[in-house]
Design an enzyme around this catalytic site. Sequence first.
Site, short mmCIF file in Angstrom:
data_model
loop_
_atom_site.label_atom_id
_atom_site.label_comp_id
_atom_site.label_asym_id
_atom_site.label_seq_id
_atom_site.Cartn_x
_atom_site.Cartn_y
_atom_site.Cartn_z
N HIS A 1 0.84 -1.20 0.00
CA HIS A 1 0.00 0.00 0.00
C HIS A 1 0.88 1.25 0.00
CE1 HIS A 1 -3.45 -2.56 1.94
NE2 HIS A 1 -3.17 -2.90 0.68
C1 LIG Z 1 0.66 -7.51 -4.79
C2 LIG Z 1 -0.34 -6.42 -4.49
C3 LIG Z 1 -1.55 -6.76 -3.91
C4 LIG Z 1 -2.47 -5.75 -3.61
N1 LIG Z 1 -3.70 -6.10 -3.08
C5 LIG Z 1 -4.62 -5.14 -2.86
C6 LIG Z 1 -5.93 -5.48 -2.40
O1 LIG Z 1 -6.25 -6.65 -2.20
N2 LIG Z 1 -6.81 -4.45 -2.20
C7 LIG Z 1 -6.50 -3.14 -2.41
O2 LIG Z 1 -7.33 -2.27 -2.21
N3 LIG Z 1 -5.26 -2.81 -2.85
C8 LIG Z 1 -4.32 -3.76 -3.09
N4 LIG Z 1 -3.08 -3.42 -3.54
C9 LIG Z 1 -2.76 -1.99 -3.67
C10 LIG Z 1 -3.34 -1.41 -4.94
O3 LIG Z 1 -3.07 -2.25 -6.04
C11 LIG Z 1 -2.71 -0.03 -5.18
O4 LIG Z 1 -2.91 0.79 -4.05
C12 LIG Z 1 -3.34 0.66 -6.39
O5 LIG Z 1 -3.30 -0.19 -7.52
C13 LIG Z 1 -2.58 1.92 -6.69
O6 LIG Z 1 -3.10 2.48 -7.87
P1 LIG Z 1 -2.24 3.43 -8.77
O7 LIG Z 1 -3.13 3.88 -9.88
O8 LIG Z 1 -1.58 4.46 -7.92
O9 LIG Z 1 -1.03 2.54 -9.35
P2 LIG Z 1 -1.05 1.17 -10.14
O10 LIG Z 1 -2.33 0.43 -9.97
O11 LIG Z 1 0.23 0.48 -9.73
O12 LIG Z 1 -0.98 1.60 -11.66
C14 LIG Z 1 0.19 2.10 -12.26
C15 LIG Z 1 0.28 1.54 -13.67
O13 LIG Z 1 1.28 2.25 -14.38
C16 LIG Z 1 2.09 1.32 -15.09
N5 LIG Z 1 3.41 1.93 -15.29
C17 LIG Z 1 4.32 2.28 -14.36
N6 LIG Z 1 5.40 2.83 -14.93
C18 LIG Z 1 5.17 2.81 -16.27
C19 LIG Z 1 5.93 3.23 -17.41
N7 LIG Z 1 7.14 3.79 -17.30
N8 LIG Z 1 5.39 3.05 -18.65
C20 LIG Z 1 4.15 2.49 -18.80
N9 LIG Z 1 3.39 2.09 -17.75
C21 LIG Z 1 3.90 2.24 -16.51
C22 LIG Z 1 2.10 0.09 -14.19
O14 LIG Z 1 2.44 -1.05 -14.96
C23 LIG Z 1 0.67 0.07 -13.69
O15 LIG Z 1 -0.17 -0.60 -14.58
C24 LIG Z 1 -2.16 -4.39 -3.88
C25 LIG Z 1 -0.94 -4.07 -4.48
C26 LIG Z 1 -0.05 -5.07 -4.79
C27 LIG Z 1 1.27 -4.71 -5.45
#
Ligand SMILES: Cc1cc2nc3c(=O)[nH]c(=O)nc-3n(C[C@H](O)[C@H](O)[C@H](O)COP(=O)(O)OP(=O)(O)OC[C@H]3O[C@@H](n4cnc5c(N)ncnc54)[C@H](O)[C@@H]3O)c2cc1C
Length: 343
Positions: free
Chosen positions: A268
């Site tokens: 997280h």
């Molecule tokens: C193993 C794991 C289990 C989890 N389980 C839960 C759960 O059960 N419940 C819950 O609520 N939360 C969970 N989380 C947390 C949740 O996934 C994150 O808090 C949430 O996804 C964050 O969203 P975000 O949009 O900030 O980033 P992300 O969802 O990480 O999205 C970022 C995206 O940008 C892409 N990206 C990054 N850099 C680049 C680049 N240079 N070029 C192109 N693309 C890129 C990545 O591949 C990704 O697809 C979990 C996280 C992990 C890692």
Amino acid sequence: MGKLFASFCMYPAARRGRSRPAVAAVGVVYQDRLFQLHHALLRPGGEVILSAGTLGSPQLLLLSGVGPANDLTSLGIPVSVDAPDVGKHMFDNPRNGISIIPSVPIDHSLIQVVGIPSANGTASYLEAASYIVPVSPMLRPAGPFISPTSPLYVTMATIMEKVPGPLSEGSLWLSSPNPVETPSVRFNYFSRPEDLAQCVVGVRRVAQVLQSRTMDIFRSSVGSASQGRRGHARRDFRIVGATLPLDWSTNNTSVADFCRRTVATLWHYHGGCVVGRVVDKDFRVMGTQSLRVVDGSTFSVTPGTNPQATVMMMGSRYMGLKMIAERHSRRQVNTSSYNELEE
Ligand SMILES: Cc1cc2nc3c(=O)[nH]c(=O)nc-3n(C[C@H](O)[C@H](O)[C@H](O)COP(=O)(O)OP(=O)(O)OC[C@H]3O[C@@H](n4cnc5c(N)ncnc54)[C@H](O)[C@@H]3O)c2cc1C
């Protein structure tokens, strides 16, 4: 789109008013699966919306020259905006838990919240999960609980605690200007004593749950018997990995040591492009035009026990609708100015 590379080409923006930022994002640079580089340029009035997450968004800002000027200069990255807080104020909620092999079959489950206990004004989240794990070949022939005829896989259950709202701050920085290189991150778990104190409270609560009578059915039928609270002989748990110190109920120092030794992430992590420091309240990157960050990197605190629903609501329901409304009102202004010119 494939791997986003350094991202937005930042060009000097046309300055109409004194307060307008001097640089504007005009597009992104990305590499496709065949390693071909592409430039995708914005249409007039368009914006780059960066949603690469807590590790990706600060990295891409830094690669684009938005970050601490000294750090960028030392890597040979031209500075577009000196933004000292990019990659700073990174937080990760420490997780500590105890894993057992239950003596009875149980369903597999994802991590679920099982309680939010509080003590002395501090709260910690208790979560539990059960999952199937391979038994290490090294454990099978000689392990104390797992005989050579044991199956290759066993179900393991973990009861864990997460420190909500950690105060310990970390940072993310580039090791090189190469966009395919992973950035370096350090979360500095338990660098603030308040976080360690919360962990001690949470771990103690995990131990109390394990001690409870309700958990007796999960105790080993082959482990050694120990004296329960009322003098009953009780079997031990088949613990996998780190065990709690024997004096967990009275000794803060030994539990704190357990916290430090067994700390793990609950994934997280958040921060790096925090609102008020890197982006404004509309998620625009301060000091730039046509560039926003909308993802978990803008949070200084993770919402609730699991953040994903909030991140999704912020992106699509809140910011998405807000931006559609902004564009709509801009179009209306443009149309009315055009109509005025026509008249
Ligand atoms: C193993 C794991 C289990 C989890 N389980 C839960 C759960 O059960 N419940 C819950 O609520 N939360 C969970 N989380 C947390 C949740 O996934 C994150 O808090 C949430 O996804 C964050 O969203 P975000 O949009 O900030 O980033 P992300 O969802 O990480 O999205 C970022 C995206 O940008 C892409 N990206 C990054 N850099 C680049 C680049 N240079 N070029 C192109 N693309 C890129 C990545 O591949 C990704 O697809 C979990 C996280 C992990 C890692």
